[in-house]
Design an enzyme around this catalytic site. Sequence first.
Site, PDB file in Angstrom:
ATOM      1  N   PRO A  13       0.826  -1.076   0.180  1.00 28.97           N
ATOM      2  CA  PRO A  13      -0.019   0.065   0.056  1.00 28.97           C
ATOM      3  C   PRO A  13       0.843   1.456  -0.108  1.00 28.97           C
ATOM      4  CG  PRO A  13      -0.162  -1.096   2.125  1.00 28.97           C
ATOM      5  CD  PRO A  13       0.398  -1.902   1.172  1.00 28.97           C
ATOM      6  N   ASN A  14       0.241   2.196  -0.820  1.00 27.29           N
ATOM      7  CA  ASN A  14       0.913   3.565  -0.809  1.00 27.29           C
ATOM      8  C   ASN A  14       2.180   3.851  -1.550  1.00 27.29           C
ATOM      9  OD1 ASN A  14      -1.153   4.821   0.603  1.00 27.29           O
ATOM     10  ND2 ASN A  14      -0.487   3.771   2.214  1.00 27.29           N
ATOM     11  N   ARG A  21       5.914  11.982  -2.437  1.00 25.19           N
ATOM     12  CA  ARG A  21       5.979  12.649  -1.029  1.00 25.19           C
ATOM     13  C   ARG A  21       7.118  11.952  -0.075  1.00 25.19           C
ATOM     14  NH1 ARG A  21       0.086  11.627  -1.012  1.00 25.19           N
ATOM     15  NH2 ARG A  21      -0.600  12.829  -3.171  1.00 25.19           N
ATOM     16  N   TYR A  26      11.880   8.635   1.500  1.00 27.51           N
ATOM     17  CA  TYR A  26      11.893   7.529   0.524  1.00 27.51           C
ATOM     18  C   TYR A  26      12.443   7.815  -0.665  1.00 27.51           C
ATOM     19  CZ  TYR A  26       8.155   5.738   3.639  1.00 27.51           C
ATOM     20  OH  TYR A  26       7.627   5.076   4.828  1.00 27.51           O
ATOM     21  N   ASN A  78       8.106  -5.820  -0.682  1.00 24.00           N
ATOM     22  CA  ASN A  78       8.071  -4.723   0.180  1.00 24.00           C
ATOM     23  C   ASN A  78       6.301  -4.416   0.258  1.00 24.00           C
ATOM     24  OD1 ASN A  78       7.862  -2.273   1.520  1.00 24.00           O
ATOM     25  ND2 ASN A  78       9.172  -1.381  -0.035  1.00 24.00           N
ATOM     26  N   ALA A  81       3.314  -0.953   4.804  1.00 25.37           N
ATOM     27  CA  ALA A  81       2.536  -0.908   6.165  1.00 25.37           C
ATOM     28  C   ALA A  81       1.956  -2.291   6.572  1.00 25.37           C
ATOM     29  CB  ALA A  81       1.561   0.092   6.486  1.00 25.37           C
ATOM     30  N   HIS A  84       3.903  -4.534   9.211  1.00 24.11           N
ATOM     31  CA  HIS A  84       3.836  -4.580  10.506  1.00 24.11           C
ATOM     32  C   HIS A  84       2.425  -4.895  11.230  1.00 24.11           C
ATOM     33  CE1 HIS A  84       7.230  -2.028   9.768  1.00 24.11           C
ATOM     34  NE2 HIS A  84       6.356  -1.306   8.971  1.00 24.11           N
ATOM     35  N   ASP A  91       1.027 -16.033   7.405  1.00 20.15           N
ATOM     36  CA  ASP A  91       0.579 -17.187   7.015  1.00 20.15           C
ATOM     37  C   ASP A  91       0.914 -17.596   5.521  1.00 20.15           C
ATOM     38  OD1 ASP A  91      -0.147 -17.700   9.656  1.00 20.15           O
ATOM     39  OD2 ASP A  91      -2.238 -17.229   9.267  1.00 20.15           O
ATOM     40  N   GLU A 102      12.336  -9.725   2.004  1.00 25.53           N
ATOM     41  CA  GLU A 102      11.642  -8.683   2.564  1.00 25.53           C
ATOM     42  C   GLU A 102      12.643  -7.403   1.982  1.00 25.53           C
ATOM     43  OE1 GLU A 102      11.635  -8.400   6.846  1.00 25.53           O
ATOM     44  OE2 GLU A 102       9.848  -7.163   6.709  1.00 25.53           O
ATOM     45  N   HIS A 104      12.777  -3.018   2.650  1.00 21.13           N
ATOM     46  CA  HIS A 104      12.311  -1.763   2.868  1.00 21.13           C
ATOM     47  C   HIS A 104      13.087  -0.868   2.379  1.00 21.13           C
ATOM     48  CE1 HIS A 104       9.305  -3.587   4.991  1.00 21.13           C
ATOM     49  NE2 HIS A 104       9.773  -4.243   5.546  1.00 21.13           N
ATOM     50  N   SER A 106      13.018   2.614   3.583  1.00 23.98           N
ATOM     51  CA  SER A 106      13.533   3.037   4.919  1.00 23.98           C
ATOM     52  C   SER A 106      14.081   2.021   5.754  1.00 23.98           C
ATOM     53  CB  SER A 106      12.538   4.016   5.404  1.00 23.98           C
ATOM     54  OG  SER A 106      11.732   2.852   5.990  1.00 23.98           O
ATOM     55  N   ARG A 111      12.970   3.476  12.984  1.00 23.26           N
ATOM     56  CA  ARG A 111      11.987   4.641  12.969  1.00 23.26           C
ATOM     57  C   ARG A 111      10.946   4.408  14.122  1.00 23.26           C
ATOM     58  NH1 ARG A 111       9.305   4.734   7.266  1.00 23.26           N
ATOM     59  NH2 ARG A 111       8.318   6.448   8.063  1.00 23.26           N
ATOM     60  N   ARG A 115       6.902   0.309  13.935  1.00 19.46           N
ATOM     61  CA  ARG A 115       7.452  -0.196  12.611  1.00 19.46           C
ATOM     62  C   ARG A 115       8.459  -1.257  13.099  1.00 19.46           C
ATOM     63  NH1 ARG A 115       5.311   3.219   8.507  1.00 19.46           N
ATOM     64  NH2 ARG A 115       5.194   5.416   9.221  1.00 19.46           N
TER      65      ARG A 115
HETATM   66  O1  CA2 Z   1      10.587   1.585   3.946  1.00 23.57           O
HETATM   67  C1  CA2 Z   1       9.828   0.965   3.461  1.00 23.57           C
HETATM   68  O2  CA2 Z   1      10.003   0.359   2.468  1.00 23.57           O
HETATM   69  C2  CA2 Z   1       8.381   0.834   3.962  1.00 23.57           C
HETATM   70  O3  CA2 Z   1       7.782  -0.407   3.663  1.00 23.57           O
HETATM   71  C3  CA2 Z   1       7.310   1.951   3.489  1.00 23.57           C
HETATM   72  C4  CA2 Z   1       6.021   1.771   4.272  1.00 23.57           C
HETATM   73  C5  CA2 Z   1       6.277   2.071   5.788  1.00 23.57           C
HETATM   74  O4  CA2 Z   1       4.659   1.698   6.326  1.00 23.57           O
HETATM   75  C6  CA2 Z   1       6.861   0.674   6.146  1.00 23.57           C
HETATM   76  O5  CA2 Z   1       7.197   0.862   7.706  1.00 23.57           O
HETATM   77  C7  CA2 Z   1       8.226   0.904   5.428  1.00 23.57           C
HETATM   78  C8  CA2 Z   1       5.339   3.000   3.737  1.00 23.57           C
HETATM   79  C9  CA2 Z   1       4.867   3.062   2.210  1.00 23.57           C
HETATM   80  C10 CA2 Z   1       4.567   4.411   1.919  1.00 23.57           C
HETATM   81  O6  CA2 Z   1       4.876   4.828   0.856  1.00 23.57           O
HETATM   82  C11 CA2 Z   1       4.976   6.197   0.453  1.00 23.57           C
HETATM   83  C12 CA2 Z   1       5.831   6.486  -0.402  1.00 23.57           C
HETATM   84  C13 CA2 Z   1       6.031   7.963  -0.911  1.00 23.57           C
HETATM   85  C14 CA2 Z   1       5.007   8.955  -0.066  1.00 23.57           C
HETATM   86  C15 CA2 Z   1       4.200   8.570   0.836  1.00 23.57           C
HETATM   87  C16 CA2 Z   1       4.314   7.154   1.132  1.00 23.57           C
END
Ligand code: CA2
Length: 147
Positions: A13-14, A21, A26, A78, A81, A84, A91, A102, A104, A106, A111, A115
């Site tokens: 997601p996202n 953003r 990121y 990846n 969220a 977590h 499963d 896996e 990530h 970041s 953090r 997380r």
């Molecule tokens: O660091 C990563 O790759 C994460 O998987 C990114 C997730 C975060 O919830 C994990 O803890 C770590 C968030 C992805 C959201 O992606 C965005 C990218 C650009 C702007 C806003 C959100």
Amino acid sequence: MASSRKIFVLNGPNLNLLGTREPEIYGYDTLDDIAERMEDEARRANTEIDFRQSNHEGHLIDWLHEANAEGATAVILNAGAFTHTSLALYDAIRSITVPVIEVHISNPAAREAYRHHSYVGMAAKGTIAGFGPLGYMLALEAALEMD
Ligand code: CA2
């Protein structure tokens, strides 16, 4: 020459917003930039990349099953969220034999406390985190060592 191996790269997601953003966390690369770089590198290794993104947990689970059924070499995941929160992803990874790496962008361990726990990491073969988009290439290097 036809590809002899296929690696799935699944994004949660996202991550479709990557590069638009929070660049301080990121970076500026988009998911398309990352896909392109991975496809270039994989082509050199006669390997196909199946690169996908979804904001829906069930899609990620279905795609893990699909990668397994297809006999993929590896899955680079990846889960965003869902990493977590998702016992269902844990499963799913435990129920398949294809190795899951896996990734990530970041470093979640550095953090917020929420997380720090990873359901994905508990089931994955290994984790790469904190190296920005380069992490996907490092995961690809590891996946290419698998057969
Ligand atoms: O660091 C990563 O790759 C994460 O998987 C990114 C997730 C975060 O919830 C994990 O803890 C770590 C968030 C992805 C959201 O992606 C965005 C990218 C650009 C702007 C806003 C959100």
